[in-house]
Design an enzyme around this catalytic site. Structure first.
Site, PDB file in Angstrom:
ATOM      1  N   GLN A 195       0.813  -1.643  -0.266  1.00 46.71           N
ATOM      2  CA  GLN A 195      -0.122  -0.076   0.007  1.00 46.71           C
ATOM      3  C   GLN A 195       0.589   1.237   0.149  1.00 46.71           C
ATOM      4  OE1 GLN A 195      -3.178   1.303   0.622  1.00 46.71           O
ATOM      5  NE2 GLN A 195      -2.109   3.598   1.131  1.00 46.71           N
ATOM      6  N   THR A 196       0.515   2.446  -0.585  1.00 48.68           N
ATOM      7  CA  THR A 196       1.932   3.874  -0.702  1.00 48.68           C
ATOM      8  C   THR A 196       0.838   4.853  -1.454  1.00 48.68           C
ATOM      9  OG1 THR A 196       3.630   4.269  -1.738  1.00 48.68           O
ATOM     10  CG2 THR A 196       2.268   2.927  -3.475  1.00 48.68           C
ATOM     11  N   ARG A 197       1.310   6.001  -0.904  1.00 46.70           N
ATOM     12  CA  ARG A 197       0.811   7.084  -1.423  1.00 46.70           C
ATOM     13  C   ARG A 197       1.519   8.167  -1.647  1.00 46.70           C
ATOM     14  NH1 ARG A 197       1.759   8.811   3.895  1.00 46.70           N
ATOM     15  NH2 ARG A 197       1.793  11.378   3.299  1.00 46.70           N
ATOM     16  N   HIS A 201      11.269   4.850  -4.524  1.00 48.74           N
ATOM     17  CA  HIS A 201      12.233   4.732  -5.267  1.00 48.74           C
ATOM     18  C   HIS A 201      13.578   3.265  -4.931  1.00 48.74           C
ATOM     19  CE1 HIS A 201      11.554   8.807  -5.372  1.00 48.74           C
ATOM     20  NE2 HIS A 201      10.989   8.986  -3.984  1.00 48.74           N
ATOM     21  N   HIS A 204      12.135   1.897  -1.534  1.00 50.97           N
ATOM     22  CA  HIS A 204      11.097   0.964  -1.565  1.00 50.97           C
ATOM     23  C   HIS A 204      11.117  -1.068  -2.360  1.00 50.97           C
ATOM     24  CE1 HIS A 204      10.167   5.462  -0.724  1.00 50.97           C
ATOM     25  NE2 HIS A 204       9.453   5.216   0.151  1.00 50.97           N
ATOM     26  N   GLY A 289       3.536  -0.722   7.897  1.00 53.00           N
ATOM     27  CA  GLY A 289       4.914  -0.226   8.439  1.00 53.00           C
ATOM     28  C   GLY A 289       4.598  -0.036   9.505  1.00 53.00           C
ATOM     29  N   ARG A 290       6.047   1.043  10.285  1.00 49.83           N
ATOM     30  CA  ARG A 290       5.312   1.456  11.497  1.00 49.83           C
ATOM     31  C   ARG A 290       5.492   2.945  10.872  1.00 49.83           C
ATOM     32  NH1 ARG A 290      11.541   3.359  14.599  1.00 49.83           N
ATOM     33  NH2 ARG A 290       9.603   5.076  14.910  1.00 49.83           N
ATOM     34  N   ASP A 291       4.112   3.727  11.558  1.00 49.09           N
ATOM     35  CA  ASP A 291       3.735   4.419  11.106  1.00 49.09           C
ATOM     36  C   ASP A 291       2.874   4.640   9.802  1.00 49.09           C
ATOM     37  OD1 ASP A 291       2.968   7.545  11.887  1.00 49.09           O
ATOM     38  OD2 ASP A 291       4.528   8.048  10.911  1.00 49.09           O
ATOM     39  N   HIS A 292       2.092   3.315  10.104  1.00 50.85           N
ATOM     40  CA  HIS A 292       1.682   2.976   8.354  1.00 50.85           C
ATOM     41  C   HIS A 292       0.105   3.513   8.204  1.00 50.85           C
ATOM     42  CE1 HIS A 292      -0.315  -0.011   5.197  1.00 50.85           C
ATOM     43  NE2 HIS A 292      -1.538   1.227   4.806  1.00 50.85           N
ATOM     44  N   ARG A 435     -12.915  44.432 -13.744  1.00 54.98           N
ATOM     45  CA  ARG A 435     -14.313  44.538 -13.450  1.00 54.98           C
ATOM     46  C   ARG A 435     -14.583  45.168 -15.355  1.00 54.98           C
ATOM     47  NH1 ARG A 435     -17.065  45.814  -9.000  1.00 54.98           N
ATOM     48  NH2 ARG A 435     -15.520  45.129  -7.044  1.00 54.98           N
ATOM     49  N   ARG A 449     -17.986  42.595  -3.725  1.00 52.59           N
ATOM     50  CA  ARG A 449     -16.724  42.777  -3.615  1.00 52.59           C
ATOM     51  C   ARG A 449     -15.686  41.273  -3.783  1.00 52.59           C
ATOM     52  NH1 ARG A 449     -13.853  48.600  -2.954  1.00 52.59           N
ATOM     53  NH2 ARG A 449     -16.011  49.966  -2.414  1.00 52.59           N
ATOM     54  N   ILE A 475      -8.588  46.428  -5.061  1.00 55.82           N
ATOM     55  CA  ILE A 475      -8.719  47.257  -3.930  1.00 55.82           C
ATOM     56  C   ILE A 475      -8.162  45.742  -3.095  1.00 55.82           C
ATOM     57  CG2 ILE A 475      -9.674  48.520  -2.349  1.00 55.82           C
ATOM     58  CD1 ILE A 475     -10.633  50.150  -4.575  1.00 55.82           C
ATOM     59  N   ALA A 476      -8.987  45.361  -3.124  1.00 56.60           N
ATOM     60  CA  ALA A 476      -8.919  43.983  -2.021  1.00 56.60           C
ATOM     61  C   ALA A 476      -9.069  44.511  -0.783  1.00 56.60           C
ATOM     62  CB  ALA A 476      -8.017  42.735  -2.850  1.00 56.60           C
TER      63      ALA A 476
HETATM   64  S1  PPS Z   1     -12.796  45.577  -5.142  1.00 54.09           S
HETATM   65  O1  PPS Z   1     -12.623  46.231  -3.791  1.00 54.09           O
HETATM   66  O2  PPS Z   1     -11.418  45.275  -5.019  1.00 54.09           O
HETATM   67  O3  PPS Z   1     -13.289  44.701  -5.710  1.00 54.09           O
HETATM   68  O4  PPS Z   1     -12.481  46.739  -5.740  1.00 54.09           O
HETATM   69  P1  PPS Z   1     -11.574  46.817  -7.884  1.00 54.09           P
HETATM   70  O5  PPS Z   1     -12.181  45.847  -8.082  1.00 54.09           O
HETATM   71  O6  PPS Z   1     -10.394  46.742  -7.306  1.00 54.09           O
HETATM   72  O7  PPS Z   1     -11.907  47.941  -8.243  1.00 54.09           O
HETATM   73  C1  PPS Z   1     -11.818  48.805  -7.978  1.00 54.09           C
HETATM   74  C2  PPS Z   1     -12.016  50.463  -8.919  1.00 54.09           C
HETATM   75  O8  PPS Z   1     -13.323  50.648  -9.218  1.00 54.09           O
HETATM   76  C3  PPS Z   1     -12.974  52.034  -8.865  1.00 54.09           C
HETATM   77  N1  PPS Z   1     -14.596  52.540  -8.474  1.00 54.09           N
HETATM   78  C4  PPS Z   1     -14.215  52.297  -6.858  1.00 54.09           C
HETATM   79  N2  PPS Z   1     -13.504  52.266  -6.243  1.00 54.09           N
HETATM   80  C5  PPS Z   1     -13.756  51.622  -4.507  1.00 54.09           C
HETATM   81  N3  PPS Z   1     -15.212  51.785  -3.924  1.00 54.09           N
HETATM   82  C6  PPS Z   1     -15.945  51.943  -4.768  1.00 54.09           C
HETATM   83  N4  PPS Z   1     -17.060  52.765  -4.335  1.00 54.09           N
HETATM   84  C7  PPS Z   1     -15.269  52.709  -6.297  1.00 54.09           C
HETATM   85  N5  PPS Z   1     -15.780  53.012  -7.626  1.00 54.09           N
HETATM   86  C8  PPS Z   1     -15.607  52.528  -9.053  1.00 54.09           C
HETATM   87  C9  PPS Z   1     -11.825  52.458  -8.543  1.00 54.09           C
HETATM   88  O9  PPS Z   1     -11.359  53.463  -9.782  1.00 54.09           O
HETATM   89  C10 PPS Z   1     -11.304  51.690  -8.654  1.00 54.09           C
HETATM   90  O10 PPS Z   1      -9.632  51.185  -8.991  1.00 54.09           O
HETATM   91  P2  PPS Z   1      -8.615  51.692  -9.158  1.00 54.09           P
HETATM   92  O11 PPS Z   1      -7.335  51.061  -9.662  1.00 54.09           O
HETATM   93  O12 PPS Z   1      -7.982  51.321  -7.434  1.00 54.09           O
HETATM   94  O13 PPS Z   1      -8.298  53.370  -8.537  1.00 54.09           O
END
Ligand code: PPS
Length: 571
Positions: A195-197, A201, A204, A289-292, A435, A449, A475-476
């Protein structure tokens, strides 16, 4: 015990005519889409790999298995094989209902006649079955139990309609009855399973060859290809490696067959389970084996099980399992004699060479030599194909920061520099561009977002998986979403979070798109930094300032970071 019982084992399939009819009936039934683990379990239930189970465990069987490793019939069975479902689905299924079990494409594979529905005590299951008394999420099966598996279990007998379809390595997959028939045809009477995952080499190969010789048996290399430990070498690569090793054995003594099992990494209980499954496949012996099937370290950095626990439990239940245990002798390379020998037979003072799993991964990652005494060149070639050196692997650079902070500008400059260096395709997933093309229907609520960022993360993970470079520049604003993206990508390659730390005052002063003014006037709602949150990254791989610094310098900082991570060579 050493004579296999090679008459066919009962399967749960109905004949073709009934299957056709049942399939039509099942179209009307409530249906459950099977998870990957459930698919693996169902296949082995239906083909007899999990004999004597006739379906997913009932509550009484489950209790017996969890507490005493026994079904209510008294038969030995160490592992819960349960159909876990969501609360909503469970609420709609009364015991007495038949449900259709479907694969991810919607094909009906079986009918489950539900006799039992219950909410298990997962903590108890974790402690008894997996965690050796603990409920520690560092154990992959405990993590799965709490964070992936549904909260309610359904149990009852299965009527099998058709097996799941596999498109890969079809010729190497055998049901228990196919293997039994093969052994019958070949006249093999004593057969030891390995049996192996992991890839095989030289050590084995030596140990399996010796084990088979000592047991005066033929050898079946029986690797698991269903689900193994997260982070293992993928099964496509492994099977190519096994195929390369096959002709290192004396011809016609050894066979390779793939087992579509979802492992739980439950150590001793898993070893017993593997033994029963091997008996069902017509084997007479199994190397333990050990630790199967060990799960790795717990959150205190210790092993979950003692080194010999698996062998002990197996030995204790050997008669019930119906398969004889063959001790797994650790083989080591003795330099003076240029050969492998069992570690416990090597005299003191001899030079033993070894390469640990971690060291092997490091050498593969960094493109370093892997000596011939350690592995076969064909195996190393296969491993190198799927684990290229770090500077040839895919990765993602994820810029985050306020609107107008300079993310896109730096990402563009970085893209050009990486393209100038060449070697890997570079894709820029800029906020605005995404976007327009991927998320045009989305706005800027938290929910939208998050969807937007998860889409970017998914695309970046695919690029990373396939060896490319993804540069993301949204922006995230939410830490949890950034973390989710990181997790998605890190399965495939490196993830570098870069916080473009330009202050709100500076972004507003620049106001390159005139959006801040509109946001202040209330003409744009939910604007990040003004009327919407931005959670500053706490531990990004890199934080860059842009005030009083030119873009080229910022891009250069990212390049240096990538170089220090071994992801690019600056020559
Ligand atoms: S997010 O929050 O990560 O989903 O935003 P993102 O997809 O990066 O989009 C940001 C760009 O959309 C424009 N924009 C806005 N940003 C922030 N808030 C609001 N309400 C908004 N409306 C439009 C803006 O130009 C951002 O571009 P960047 O390049 O960041 O300036």
């Amino acid at each position: 015990m050493s004579q296999p019982n090679l008459v066919p084992i009962p399967e749960l399939y109905v004949n073709a005519d009934s299957a056709q009819k049942l399939k039509v009936d099942a179209g009307e039934m409530p249906s459950w889409d099977l998870t990957q683990r459930q698919m693996c379990d169902l296949e082995l239930l239906m083909n007899g790999g999990f004999y004597p189970l006739k379906g997913f465990l009932t509550e009484a069987d489950y209790d017996g298995v969890v507490n005493d490793m026994r079904l209510s019939s008294g038969a030995l069975w160490p592992m819960p094989v349960t159909l876990d479902v969501s609360e909503e689905f469970a609420a709609s299924i009364e015991p007495g209902t038949d449900i259709a079990l479907r694969d991810p494409e919607g094909v009906i594979l079986a009918i489950l006649s539900v006799t039992d529905r219950w909410t298990p005590n997962k903590k108890h299951e974790a402690e008894k079955v997996f965690g050796n008394g603990t409920d520690d999420l560092a154990h992959p099966a405990i993590n799965y139990l709490h964070n992936v598996a549904g909260p309610v279990y359904l149990g009852g007998p299965i009527t099998g309609i058709q097996p799941p379809t596999h498109y890969d390595f079809r010729a190497r997959r055998d049901t228990p009855n196919e293997l039994r028939a093969f052994f019958r045809k070949m006249g093999w009477r004593r057969i030891v399973a390995f049996q192996t995952r992991n890839p095989l080499h030289r050590a084995h190969q030596e140990l399996t060859f010796r084990a088979a010789r000592e047991a005066q048996a033929n050898l079946l290399i029986h690797p698991v290809v269903g689900m193994t430990k997260p982070g293992d070498v993928d099964h496509f690569t492994r099977v190519r490696c096994y195929e390369a090793v096959l002709d290192k054995y004396p011809s016609a003594t050894t066979h390779l067959s793939l087992l579509n099992l979802a492992m739980r990494m439950a150590g001793p209980r898993e070893a017993v389970w593997h033994g029963i499954i091997r008996r069902n496949h017509g084997l007479t012996h199994m190397i333990v084996g050990r630790d199967h099937a060990g799960p790795g370290k717990n959150s205190q950095g210790q092993d979950f099980y003692g080194p010999y626990d698996a062998q002990e439990l197996f030995r204790k239940h050997q008669a019930d399992i119906g398969v004889e245990m063959v001790d797994f002798k650790q083989m080591v390379y003795v330099q003076e004699r240029a050969q492998y020998e069992p570690r416990d037979e090597v005299e003191e003072g001899a030079t033993i060479l070894d390469i640990s799993g971690t060291e092997l991964r490091r050498r593969l990652r960094e493109g370093l030599e892997i000596p011939e005494w350690f592995s076969f060149p064909e195996v190393v070639t296969q491993l190198r194909r799927t684990s290229p050196a770090r500077d040839r692997q895919g990765f993602t650079v994820f810029f985050t920061g306020l609107s107008g902070s300079g993310k896109s500008t730096i990402a563009n400059a970085l893209m050009v520099k990486l393209m100038e260096m060449g070697g890997r395709p570079v894709t820029l997933l800029d906020g605005d561009v995404v976007r327009k093309h991927l998320s045009s229907e989305l706005g800027f609520s938290k929910e939208h977002r998050d969807i937007n960022i998860m889409r970017i993360g998914y695309v970046a993970s695919e690029i990373t998986k396939n060896g490319g470079i993804a540069l993301c520049a949204p922006i995230a604003p939410y830490a949890a979403t950034r973390r989710a993206v990181r997790q998605m990508i890190e399965q495939y390659g490196a993830f570098l979070e870069v916080h473009v730390a330009t202050s709100l005052e500076e972004c507003e002063r620049r106001d390159r798109k005139g959006l801040y003014k509109l946001a202040r006037e209330g003409k744009i709602k939910e604007f990040t930094g003004i009327s919407d949150p931005y959670e500053i990254p706490e531990n990004p791989e890199l934080r860059v300032q842009t005030e009083g610094v030119d873009v080229d310098y910022a891009a250069q900082q990212v390049l240096l970071k990538l170089e220090s991570m071994g992801l690019i060579g600056l020559g």
